[in-house]
Design a protein around this motif. Structure first.
Motif, short mmCIF file in Angstrom:
data_model
loop_
_atom_site.label_atom_id
_atom_site.label_comp_id
_atom_site.label_asym_id
_atom_site.label_seq_id
_atom_site.Cartn_x
_atom_site.Cartn_y
_atom_site.Cartn_z
N ARG A 11 0.88 -1.17 0.00
CA ARG A 11 0.00 0.00 0.00
C ARG A 11 0.91 1.22 0.00
NH1 ARG A 11 -1.71 -3.49 3.96
NH2 ARG A 11 -3.69 -4.49 3.49
N THR B 232 -5.00 10.34 10.35
CA THR B 232 -5.55 10.06 9.03
C THR B 232 -4.42 10.17 8.02
OG1 THR B 232 -6.08 12.38 8.63
CG2 THR B 232 -7.82 11.04 9.60
N ILE C 148 -3.36 9.69 3.50
CA ILE C 148 -3.75 9.38 2.13
C ILE C 148 -3.15 8.02 1.79
CG2 ILE C 148 -3.84 10.17 -0.26
CD1 ILE C 148 -5.01 12.25 1.59
N ASN D 58 -3.30 4.85 -0.86
CA ASN D 58 -3.74 4.49 -2.21
C ASN D 58 -4.72 5.53 -2.78
OD1 ASN D 58 -2.19 2.20 -2.19
ND2 ASN D 58 -3.87 0.80 -1.75
N GLY D 59 -4.42 6.80 -2.52
CA GLY D 59 -5.18 7.87 -3.16
C GLY D 59 -6.36 8.44 -2.39
N THR D 60 -6.84 7.75 -1.34
CA THR D 60 -7.97 8.35 -0.59
C THR D 60 -7.63 8.49 0.89
OG1 THR D 60 -8.89 6.12 -0.52
CG2 THR D 60 -10.00 7.70 -1.96
N GLU D 61 -8.28 9.45 1.52
CA GLU D 61 -8.01 9.70 2.93
C GLU D 61 -8.69 8.65 3.81
OE1 GLU D 61 -8.68 13.66 4.32
OE2 GLU D 61 -7.69 13.20 6.22
N LYS D 62 -7.89 8.06 4.69
CA LYS D 62 -8.42 7.02 5.57
C LYS D 62 -8.03 7.34 7.01
CE LYS D 62 -9.10 3.42 2.38
NZ LYS D 62 -9.67 4.32 1.38
N GLN E 33 -12.40 -0.53 4.91
CA GLN E 33 -11.68 0.35 3.97
C GLN E 33 -12.65 1.19 3.15
OE1 GLN E 33 -8.24 0.46 2.25
NE2 GLN E 33 -7.36 -1.53 2.81
N GLU E 34 -13.76 0.55 2.72
CA GLU E 34 -14.78 1.31 1.98
C GLU E 34 -15.37 2.41 2.84
OE1 GLU E 34 -15.79 -2.70 -0.53
OE2 GLU E 34 -17.40 -1.80 0.67
N ASN F 52 -13.60 4.03 4.81
CA ASN F 52 -12.41 4.87 5.06
C ASN F 52 -11.72 4.64 6.40
OD1 ASN F 52 -12.45 6.07 2.53
ND2 ASN F 52 -14.01 7.55 3.20
#
Ligand SMILES: *Cc1c(COP(=O)(O)O)cnc(C)c1O
Length: 391
Positions: free
Chosen positions: A23, A32, A34, A36-40, A339-340, A342
């Motif tokens: 990853r 939090t 970023i 793989n491109g999205t904020e988690k 993960q979906e 976030n």
């Protein structure tokens, strides 16, 4: 080169759904990130005290880098040693209230260095079945006999010790905090057994350092136990990188002379050593106390919330919070659903853990907020209802 056998091996790994991919983190370590491109919401980091991206550590590292450069250019024994490395060793010794300390480039190398140097032919190592891979590899490199006891099982360990009188030396080696289960080893009882059977106690406190005990001195301080050899890492609670061993001056002198992962390894960067010194300053300050308090408070709160919801939560007071799901595929789906939503908290499956004991492993840091912890609990509940985890 014929690589078909490699393809076969990879296909086998994929067939078992154990194929690993990387990853990519695209931001500095915070609660939090970023990914793989999205904020988690990151619930998987070892940055327990939240110091890995601290401005003060960055400043200390930068200053050292300007003076000494980026690379250390050689082994500590040739050109890689600086005043900062020596200062860090003295500081670690006093932090851990030991006579002396030695630093390695990682905790992995420290474990390998210790076990392969101390336990020799004619000796025996007793090792917990759930010990960290670096301890297992250290045992493999040692010429000593190995005896693997069942997890924190004092009865099993004692019966093995009873049959070991004919070995020259006995070593008991254990994680202080088990990384996949979040539980604390019964070090007081281990110390008692070590005394009774004339064995040396070696403790790897990778996850306790910075988190538990006075000033974050670690699990041994927390339980009031002094092991013969105390190993740890700088790459978790302290937020930097590297490993260390503390103990008697004689032990440290010996390791400096014979441990191959010290001798044949380029020294850690002076910048990392300088940042670590700054990190220990913070641990020992009022701020360090507040960070630890916040972290342990959040951890206790999340454990309680998850239990209330109906989850089987594993472990003790540590910020490692494994939530047992059981079935491996279900656990994987659970992690994907998180993960979906976030939240990044990985599924831990066999062979890392036994069959039927797959889990979601949540790790908290001092950078998390109570609000984020509530979010974790809420989403965990939602996913559990969806997947009908509680029947
Ligand atoms: C992480 C860890 C290590 C390895 O430390 P590194 O500094 O990452 O090499 C060793 N032992 C235990 C128990 C760990 O959790």
């Amino acid at each position: 080169m014929d690589t078909r056998w490699m393809d076969h091996q990879l296909a086998e790994i994929k067939r078992k759904e154990l194929y690993r991919t990387l990853r990519t983190m695209e931001s500095a370590p915070k609660s939090t990130g970023i990914l793989n491109g999205t904020e988690k919401l990151i619930c998987a980091s070892n940055n327990y005290l939240g110091l890995a991206a601290d401005e003060r550590l960055i400043e200390a590292a930068t200053e050292a880098m300007r003076k000494y450069g980026v690379g250390s250019t050689g082994s500590r024994l040739i050109t890689g040693n600086t005043a900062i490395h020596e200062q860090l060793e003295r500081r670690l010794a006093s932090f851990k209230q030991a006579e002396a300390a030695i630093i390695y480039s990682s905790g992995y190398l420290a474990n390998i260095g210790v076990l392969s140097s101390l336990a020799q032919k004619g000796d025996i190592i007793f090792s917990d079945e759930l010990n960290h891979a670096s301890i297992i590899d250290g045992c493999r490199l040692s010429r000593a006999e190995k005896s693997i006891y069942s997890h924190v099982n004092l009865v099993d360990l004692e019966s093995r010790l009873q049959q070991s009188a004919h070995f020259r030396r006995r070593f008991i080696v254990t994680d202080a905090v088990f990384s996949m289960d979040g539980n604390i080893a019964p070090l007081i009882e281990f110390k008692r057994l070590a005394k009774a059977y004339d064995a040396y106690l070696i403790v790897d406190d990778a996850h306790g350092t910075g988190v538990l005990g006075t000033n974050g001195r670690g699990t041994c301080d927390y339980l009031g136990v002094s092991p013969d050899v105390y190993i740890g890492t700088l790459s978790k609670g302290l937020g930097t990188e590297g490993g260390y061993v503390v103990g008697s001056q004689t032990l440290i002198d010996l390791l400096r002379n014979v441990s191959r992962s010290f001798i044949f390894q380029t020294a850690m960067s002076p910048a990392v050593a300088a940042a670590t010194l700054r990190s220990i300053d913070i641990l020992e300050s009022e701020e360090g106390k507040e960070r630890r308090h916040h972290l342990l408070h959040l951890s206790a709160h999340l454990r309680a919330r998850l239990k209330e919801i109906g989850f089987h939560v594993m472990g003790d007071v540590t910020p490692i919070i494994p939530v047992l799901i059981g079935d491996a595929d279900r656990t994987l789906v659970f992690a994907q659903r998180l993960q979906e939503e976030n939240i990044f908290a990985p599924a831990i499956r066999p062979p890392t853990v036994p069959v039927g004991k797959s889990r979601i492993r949540i790790c908290l840091t001092a950078q998390h907020s109570m609000e984020q912890v509530e979010t974790i609990a809420r989403v965990m509940n939602k996913v559990a209802q969806e997947l009908i985890i509680f029947s």
